[in-house]
Design a protein around this motif. Sequence first.
Motif, PDB file in Angstrom:
ATOM      1  N   GLU A  12     -43.024   8.716  13.537  1.00 62.69           N
ATOM      2  CA  GLU A  12     -41.750   8.818  14.275  1.00 62.69           C
ATOM      3  C   GLU A  12     -40.854   7.943  13.307  1.00 62.69           C
ATOM      4  OE1 GLU A  12     -43.741   4.738  15.611  1.00 62.69           O
ATOM      5  OE2 GLU A  12     -44.291   6.713  15.379  1.00 62.69           O
ATOM      6  N   VAL A  13     -41.465   7.097  12.225  1.00 64.75           N
ATOM      7  CA  VAL A  13     -40.651   6.794  11.033  1.00 64.75           C
ATOM      8  C   VAL A  13     -40.298   7.629   9.965  1.00 64.75           C
ATOM      9  CG1 VAL A  13     -40.594   5.033   9.122  1.00 64.75           C
ATOM     10  CG2 VAL A  13     -41.368   4.345  11.418  1.00 64.75           C
ATOM     11  N   TYR A  16     -37.817   9.967  11.365  1.00 62.36           N
ATOM     12  CA  TYR A  16     -36.464   9.557  11.325  1.00 62.36           C
ATOM     13  C   TYR A  16     -36.118   9.807   9.886  1.00 62.36           C
ATOM     14  CZ  TYR A  16     -33.306   5.722  10.611  1.00 62.36           C
ATOM     15  OH  TYR A  16     -32.131   4.867  10.272  1.00 62.36           O
ATOM     16  N   SER A 329     -34.147  -2.255   5.502  1.00 65.65           N
ATOM     17  CA  SER A 329     -35.316  -2.053   5.804  1.00 65.65           C
ATOM     18  C   SER A 329     -36.187  -1.783   4.605  1.00 65.65           C
ATOM     19  CB  SER A 329     -35.326  -0.351   6.486  1.00 65.65           C
ATOM     20  OG  SER A 329     -34.881   0.438   5.795  1.00 65.65           O
ATOM     21  N   THR A 342     -42.643  -0.130  12.805  1.00 63.74           N
ATOM     22  CA  THR A 342     -42.098   0.721  13.790  1.00 63.74           C
ATOM     23  C   THR A 342     -40.909   1.067  13.772  1.00 63.74           C
ATOM     24  OG1 THR A 342     -41.351  -0.915  15.308  1.00 63.74           O
ATOM     25  CG2 THR A 342     -43.662  -0.631  15.543  1.00 63.74           C
ATOM     26  N   LEU A 343     -40.520   2.149  14.390  1.00 61.81           N
ATOM     27  CA  LEU A 343     -39.110   2.652  14.369  1.00 61.81           C
ATOM     28  C   LEU A 343     -38.076   1.768  14.763  1.00 61.81           C
ATOM     29  CD1 LEU A 343     -37.410   5.176  13.715  1.00 61.81           C
ATOM     30  CD2 LEU A 343     -37.618   6.194  16.013  1.00 61.81           C
ATOM     31  N   LYS A 344     -38.484   0.824  15.774  1.00 63.56           N
ATOM     32  CA  LYS A 344     -37.624   0.036  16.118  1.00 63.56           C
ATOM     33  C   LYS A 344     -37.204  -0.977  15.066  1.00 63.56           C
ATOM     34  CE  LYS A 344     -36.994  -3.467  19.930  1.00 63.56           C
ATOM     35  NZ  LYS A 344     -37.479  -4.249  21.120  1.00 63.56           N
ATOM     36  N   THR A 347     -35.025   0.579  12.218  1.00 66.48           N
ATOM     37  CA  THR A 347     -33.525   0.857  12.653  1.00 66.48           C
ATOM     38  C   THR A 347     -32.872  -0.495  13.327  1.00 66.48           C
ATOM     39  OG1 THR A 347     -34.285   1.314  15.083  1.00 66.48           O
ATOM     40  CG2 THR A 347     -34.147   3.177  13.277  1.00 66.48           C
ATOM     41  N   THR A 378     -32.172   5.187   3.643  1.00 65.46           N
ATOM     42  CA  THR A 378     -31.961   5.472   4.888  1.00 65.46           C
ATOM     43  C   THR A 378     -30.401   5.911   4.801  1.00 65.46           C
ATOM     44  OG1 THR A 378     -31.436   3.590   6.095  1.00 65.46           O
ATOM     45  CG2 THR A 378     -33.820   4.036   6.134  1.00 65.46           C
TER      46      THR A 378
END
Length: 478
Positions: A12-13, A16, A329, A342-344, A347, A378
């Motif tokens: 998922e990362v 993203y 990040s 994780t994506l959380k 972000t 990002t």
Amino acid sequence: MPVFPKISLRPEVENYLKEGFVNNEVVSASGKAAAERKFEALLNHLSHPPSFTTVRVNTHLASVQHVKELLLDELQQVWQFNGLSVPVLQHPDLQDVLLIPVIGPRKNIKRQQCEAVVGAQCGSAVLRGAHVYTPGIVSASSFMKAGDVISVYSDIKGKCKKGAREFDGTKIFLGNGISTLSRKEIFSGLPRLRGIGIRMTEPIYLSPSFDNVLPSYLFLQNLPSAVVTHVLNPQPGEKILDLCAAPGGKTTHIAALMHDQGEVIALDKIANKVEKIKQNALLLGLNSIKAFCFDGTKALKLDEIEDTEGTPPFSPESFDRILLDAPCSGMGQRPNMACTWTLKEVTSYQPLQRKLFPVAVQLLKPGGTLVYSTCTVTLEENEEQVAWALSTFPCLQLQPQEPQIGGEGMMGAGLSGEQLRQLQRFDPSTTPLRDTDLETLRDARAEDMIRLANKDCIGFFIAKFLKWKSTSEKDPQK
């Protein structure tokens, strides 16, 4: 050619990140296939170290030429460069920056039967020239004793159990070294044995260790991190705020460029990091720095009656220049073979950056300079933040940067071509991964090496703003 696999990310990362790099604006300009190739190249670059080790000279205590001569003498005595002639280059646009080429990857290193496995963070440090310190070792062969030649591997996914005698999971070969301790001593937990556990003698990437090398004269710092302070352009006598300052590399650079004349306020909310800032300032002989353990999001004084006497929080519009090197990040750091976030988590930084930004804007004097920077790649934390800031704070104007060493900003946030050209994005994927050996160095021209150093560095982003009017002006309609 890559010698390591591309950086390992959660699916998922990776998706993203890919959405940011293969966005509609980029695809319209260059095509989807080209955008996808560029993204894959970036992932490959992130797992490899930059082509140069970069150090900043503390010009407050000595001239660049003097320190360069001292460094050359040191390198001749360092084990890695014994018998080697490796150049030290002064950057033409960053006069206080010295560049040392990294030799590698070296492909004919014989792997040993005796093995040690280190954690991913320790492994990344080894690829940048460090020795292996005992706390970083997670596994060692049962027969390992002091003086043994050891093959060192990195457990990039964090699966190896502390104290294991062998590990068959995913591990990356980093080179060979000589153990200074036995297996039993390494895992004894005794504080006196927490120094160097393996002295690297044949690393895959050969670069100097800067442990205690001219510590008052040199500061190990990535190239874009040195660019930031030159873009801020601090002047003697000014009052400058480094809003998120630890560990103090940019703080001490600001003070040095000001000739230690003026006031540099450094904030960080973690106490031991603030102590590190103070230690670095003391080591480098800089007296203009005042470091405080304080949350940057609360640095604006809301009650004018309260008298804080030069300590945070501060009155509005009290700083000539502000550096917001924001928590991020860190997806531009190299080498980084695996990120388990994780994506959380990835972000979570944009909201924090947007809490810090209004504080910086209100603390800045009219006519003052605000520099925003991150060590990530990002779109969300970089160009999107610039677009948001320009629409949220009419008092800000984007400014051209000097020196302009990185590339322009990335499309995807709705910024104009002119605005993108005023940004600096350091994107290592813009140059191919390459091997560097002694023969290559002998034939290389200095200008070609400088050009490579400018491109093959960590991923980084810089934006420079002018505050052209006061934020305290009252609306006559109210």
